[in-house]
Scaffold this active site. Sequence first.
Site, short mmCIF file in Angstrom:
data_model
loop_
_atom_site.label_atom_id
_atom_site.label_comp_id
_atom_site.label_asym_id
_atom_site.label_seq_id
_atom_site.Cartn_x
_atom_site.Cartn_y
_atom_site.Cartn_z
N HIS A 41 -4.07 -1.59 -6.39
CA HIS A 41 -3.26 -0.58 -7.11
C HIS A 41 -4.79 0.84 -7.55
CE1 HIS A 41 0.19 -2.25 -7.19
NE2 HIS A 41 -0.34 -3.71 -8.15
N ASP A 50 0.80 -0.95 -0.09
CA ASP A 50 -0.04 0.10 -0.33
C ASP A 50 0.59 1.29 0.51
OD1 ASP A 50 -2.08 -1.25 0.10
OD2 ASP A 50 -1.90 -1.89 2.18
#
Length: 455
Positions: free
Chosen positions: A40, A12
């Site tokens: 993403h 992340d």
Amino acid sequence: MITIVLGAQWGDEGKGKLTDILCAKASLCARAQGGNNAGHTIVANGQTYDFHILPSGLVNPKCLNLIGTGCVVHIPSFFKELEDLQKKGLDTKGRILLSDRAHVVFDLHLLIDSLQEGELIEAAEKEQSSDRQVVVAKKSFGGAIGTTKKGIGPAYSAKHARSGVRIHQIFNKEELDKRLRVLARGAQKRYGSAMKDYDVEAEIARFDTHREHLRSFVINAVPLMASAQKNDMPILVEGANALMLDINHGTYPFVTSSATGTGGAIDGLALSPFKIKDIIGVVKAYTTRVGGGPFPSEALNDDGDTLQSKGHEYGVTTGRRRRCGWLDLVVLRHSHAINHYTTLNLTKLDILDHFDVIRVAVSYTDPLDMMNSSAPVTYKNEFPADLSVLDRCEVLYEELQGWKGQGRVAGAKSWDDLPQQARAYVEFIEQNVGVRVGYIGTGPSREDMIVRSDM
């Protein structure tokens, strides 16, 4: 030449934006490992795109995209993600390919994933012994690994047990049906009545509907990659997850089930090490983690809450609230020692606009030996493998002056636009990790990225 973009922490970090920028010059964008447990987010042309199993190079209309051999693929999710992107106006036709050697994630694997997580929680709640893994699991996250429950672990387990199914086997109905039934019988013996809602014949029927639609996407990826490298095609490798979730080098067992670093990229795509030009480590300006496991620099106070709220820290794949804490240089040094970064991309530096003081974890001290009148053990240039060490370590922080009220990173377009204290923070990271920061994220959109002119 090959550029590899990898997460340097627990995932992340914001790899999608850099991938989006770099794929503008790439002819091929490839995923090497993992499945739709990755996430993403890319903001381009006023549109937000969420990618999971698909490479985010699809945003570039001139870029071919490959899901590589090291990946595991849940076919219904593959088609659903394609459909969602097309609904947002993204033309993907003829630009997404799938290795015939990648492995299949079945709905059966999703169910097993959930059952395994439940067993870990139950074991941690009942176990009163001093078994280290159970105790650490219970302390860290209620006993669960904290997987996305996307079936990734069970699929990789089947792969390495040589009982999995590869993509090319989907096109041999007799073989697929036989192998899936064998997997289902094994799960039935293992989990008994917990499998009552799973219908193997229904899953077989679903593959009968997917088979012909899938055929146009599947190729032998080995000659494709060999040709691309021989002809010096610009190749961008998009890493999924991150180094600290690597099956070999991460905080095992609180990891994913694939090799998430440079080695996994080389193996998963049949890359030549001699063709690699850049290995870019993506580093969030603080640290986050989703799921269970140790997190030495986690801020369980107002600072952590501020990072979480200002950074909008929720998982792209699961929507779970991310655990937040300060940047950890012990983690980054360990990550660099394994992935050998040539450049760093520091993301979300703008979130630190909200702090007067910024803390950075620079080392850990294990106090255990002090009880035996010995000197404590200090970890600075190595990351302990033993989770019980991490559980009891004391973290040493260095405090740096923030720039709250003295300038803003948000909106900065160049290195010189950054507040002096922000530049000092970047230089502190460079000095302590030994890698140049070439890219600095200053906001959520594609344009919010400083590319250092001296790179």
